[in-house]
Design an enzyme around this catalytic site. Structure first.
Site, PDB file in Angstrom:
ATOM      1  N   ASP A   1     -47.228 -13.257 -16.192  1.00 38.35           N
ATOM      2  CA  ASP A   1     -48.597 -12.614 -16.263  1.00 38.35           C
ATOM      3  C   ASP A   1     -49.273 -12.914 -15.310  1.00 38.35           C
ATOM      4  OD1 ASP A   1     -50.053 -12.355 -19.663  1.00 38.35           O
ATOM      5  OD2 ASP A   1     -50.542 -11.479 -17.783  1.00 38.35           O
TER       6      ASP A   1
ATOM      7  N   GLU B   1     -58.084  -9.888 -25.016  1.00 40.07           N
ATOM      8  CA  GLU B   1     -57.743 -11.254 -24.789  1.00 40.07           C
ATOM      9  C   GLU B   1     -58.825 -12.145 -25.199  1.00 40.07           C
ATOM     10  OE1 GLU B   1     -55.542  -9.355 -20.733  1.00 40.07           O
ATOM     11  OE2 GLU B   1     -55.545 -11.563 -20.929  1.00 40.07           O
TER      12      GLU B   1
END
Ligand code: GLC
Length: 716
Positions: free
Chosen positions: A300, A495
């Site tokens: 990521d 997020e």
């Protein structure tokens, strides 16, 4: 599948080319003999082996490096042999049009093809609900709404439509789908999940076929357990047994691998305090070994920086991550340092060349399968599909099917006659209805993308003899309106910025609007635009109806289609709906009494119940502070009643604490009982009995009436 698009079934494509180039093998431009890896008539594995043998360490290190477009030039790709470039959320070319994106892609590809071996790049982008970074794209409902549809075939079609729009804008790889299983609604990425059960994400892996069969590499993310962190903290710690990890969070990845997903992205989170980005057992032994994943694993965003808990990354972290099984590393900013560290780690023997070769083999295999060596440049023939009427119609259908009716009230609304008042901060706000990952990373309120707001959908739905009045905060309403529609909920986030460790209730703006509307006595229909269930039990009793719209995206008219009955609601809750935030995490089967259970969802085709065609016998056995209630519900009418929903109102402050043989929920003083999955139908003459325990503050007055699907019953 159109032959102009790349597809991962490259063997078929290679076969087609063989027919053209003849058995002697392909020849390049001007008839020059080409090298084996450049010959599409050869098997992919043969081409990979040939290419790998020609690659220097620099070539191999470059292939494992993914940089961010904002600090990468075409010359950088040539000089450092970079294997991939990405756009972080909202990172767009200065000419922010589909053509501008395709031009940028082609410029980077020219940089790649200027290297000695001419290995094309992969361009990664978060096309997570349509090609949401590129203006003009169709914005589909976020995954939580798609989970509510329970329609994997439609989700596959959405994958195809997304692939067409991604290809038309020049990209070839999306960091989607998120197959995370959201277990705590406090998590800011709950809306990126298809729901709280692994079988939902597993079923929806059909989107991978839609993407990859149409030339775009898919990514199953975030491996593994990102939705199970303690407290729902994004990038937090998933503190569960391996057995639970395997039962709840691993199955969607197994399904994705079985579908041939081309890449898997590792989670920022930890499993029992061990960072996934360094987890050799879970990445190499389980994902690649046990599940047999043959694609490539990508980190990521700067994920390896977190391994030692310090800012930035070290050569040691690079070695740990690559040895754990990461094949490509997303190093958005300091990628030149990464290239140096990776090369040095190999030269120092910290990373075996076999690991480097395995990573390159995986990456190159996908590039050959995508046909990038034959067709490296943007396929602009699909640009016309971007925001097309056909794609928007598909998105609108997905919006319709994602709506979950939680309280029916007077819905569906008549289209003609009278006055309807519309209010709420998300009624005329296509940015709110699209949510995060829309044009920018976090998304934003306002008139951000092309499409239809929920208000414009309502206006278009009503007839000429009805009037629609809109005021954001409800100012101007009075009791002459036949209904008030309040579109409220959450503003966009993504997020960790969407984590909600405190309240999960409506904000003050929405509460003030609802209070203003309710003061007139006009029936208030609430449309909730949110990325997750909200804590609304205390307000629900004052609402006439409640429709969970989730984050519908650009086609808000699909919400109006349900409000006015053009489409009866069919959505089912993909997550359990809490009675209060104190219950989080709350999931089906955990023994807690929800406001609405997983799988709940009303519709308009409830069998009409003729007055007097039902009888209720209600008995209780009481003690000082509590009681056990037993209900016998008989269908005395001639027709089967399915589904059935029995409700009553407690007048003594009683609360249900647990129930059996039916799904019993309570909202304020209103109690609703519905059938279990095996008992949704009530045949003529049949009696269903169920029971529950309850608490009372000293007295336990009997409910005055009972109604079945909204119609009063006789009482025995
Ligand atoms: C983000 C997200 C991930 C996304 C990546 C690239 O931090 O965690 O889902 O694909 O970075 O934007």
């Amino acid at each position: 599948m159109s032959t102009t698009t790349r597809c991962l079934a490259a063997t078929a494509l290679a076969g087609a080319l063989t027919a053209v180039s003849g058995a002697a093998g392909a020849t390049g431009a001007a008839g020059a003999a080409v090298l084996p890896y450049q010959d599409p008539s050869l098997p992919v594995a043969t081409r990979v082996t040939d290419l790998l043998a020609r690659m220097s360490l620099d070539d191999k290190v470059g292939q494992m490096t993914q940089s961010e477009r904002g600090i990468t030039t075409a010359a950088d790709i040539t000089d450092f042999r970079l294997g991939s470039v990405l756009s972080g959320g909202g990172s767009a070319p200065s000419n922010n049009t589909p053509a501008g994106w395709a031009d940028m892609y082609d410029s980077y590809q020219r940089g790649a093809l200027a290297t000695p071996l001419q290995i094309p790049i992969l361009y990664g982008i978060d096309a997570v609900h349509g090609n949401n970074n590129v203006p003009g794209s169709t914005i589909f409902p976020h995954n939580i709404g798609l989970g509510a549809t329970r329609d994997p075939a439609m989700v596959e079609r959405i994958g195809q439509a997304t692939a067409e729009e991604v290809t038309g804008a020049g990209q070839d790889w999306t960091f989607a789908p998120c197959v995370c299983v959201a277990r705590n609604d406090r998590w800011g990425r709950t809306y990126e999940s298809y729901g709280e059960k692994p079988e939902l994400a597993t079923a929806m892996t059909t989107v991978i076929d839609g993407l990859q069969d149409n030339g775009v590499l898919a990514t199953a993310k975030h491996y593994v357990g990102d939705g199970g962190t303690t407290g729902g903290v994004d990038q937090g710690n998933t503190e569960i047994s391996e057995a639970e990890l395997r039962a709840v969070h691993l199955p969607p990845f197994r399904a994705a691998v079985e579908r041939g997903v081309g890449s898997v992205m590792v989670s920022f989170s930890s499993f029992n305090a061990a960072k996934l980005h360094g987890h050799r057992y879970l990445i190499t032994d389980v994902l690649k070994g046990e599940l047999g994943f043959t694609g490539f694993v990508v980190s990521d965003w700067a994920g390896i920086d977190q391994l030692d808990g310090q800012r930035g990354f070290t050569q040691a972290e690079v070695a740990t991550a690559v040895n754990a099984g990461l094949d490509m590393v997303m190093v958005p900013v300091d990628w030149k340092t990464f290239v140096g560290y990776l090369r040095a780690a190999v030269q120092a023997g910290q990373i075996p060349m076999s690991r480097i070769d395995d990573a390159n083999r995986r990456i190159l295999t996908k590039k050959f399968e995508l046909g990038l060596f034959e067709k490296p440049y943007a396929d602009r023939s699909l640009a016309a599909t971007i925001g097309s009427a056909g794609h928007r119609a598909l998105a609108r259908q997905a919006v319709r099917q994602s709506q979950v009716l939680l309280k029916k009230g007077i819905l569906p609304l008549a289209k003609s006659g009278g006055k309807i008042f519309v209010a709420g901060k998300s009624a005329d706000d296509i940015g709110n209805q699209s949510g995060g990952w829309t044009l920018s990373w976090q998304g934003s309120s306002g008139n951000t993308v092309a499409g239809t707001s929920i208000l414009s959908g309502i206006r278009a739905a009503v007839g000429s003899d009805a009037t629609v009045t809109y005021n954001r905060d409800g100012t101007g309403i009075d009791n002459t309106y036949r209904a008030a529609i309040a579109v409220v909920g959450e503003t966009p986030y993504a997020e960790g910025q969407g984590d909600r460790p405190g309240s999960l209730g409506l904000d003050a703006t929405d509460l003030a609007t609802l209070s203003r509307l309710r003061a007139t006595g006009v029936p208030v229909i609430v449309v909730l635009v949110s990325g997750r269930p909200l804590d609304i039990a205390a307000e629900l009793g004052g609402w006439n109806a409640l429709l969970a719209a989730w984050l519908p995206g650009s086609e808000g008219a699909g919400v109006a289609d349900v409000l006015f009955g053009d489409h009866a609601p069919t959505g089912k809750l993909p997550v359990t709906w809490m009675q209060s935030a104190a219950q989080q995490p709350i999931n089906d089967g955990d023994g807690q009494a929800p406001l609405f259970p997983y799988g709940f969802g009303l519709t308009y085709t409830e069998a009409p119940v003729d007055t007097g065609s039902c009888r209720v016998r209600y008995t209780t056995s009481d003690w000082s502070s509590g009681f056990t209630g037993t209900v016998a519900l008989t269908n005395t009418g001639p027709a089967a009643i399915t589904p059935w929903s029995l409700s009553w109102t407690f007048t003594g402050g009683q609360t249900v604490t647990q129930a059996w043989s039916a799904r019993v929920t309570q909202s304020g003083s209103v109690v609703t009982a519905t059938g279990e999955a095996w008992s949704t139908a009530l045949a003529p003459g049949a009696t269903i009995s169920f029971g529950f325990n309850g608490a009372h503050p000293g007295s336990n007055p009997r409910p005055g009436s009972f109604s079945l699907n909204g119609v009063p019953c006789a009482t025995a």
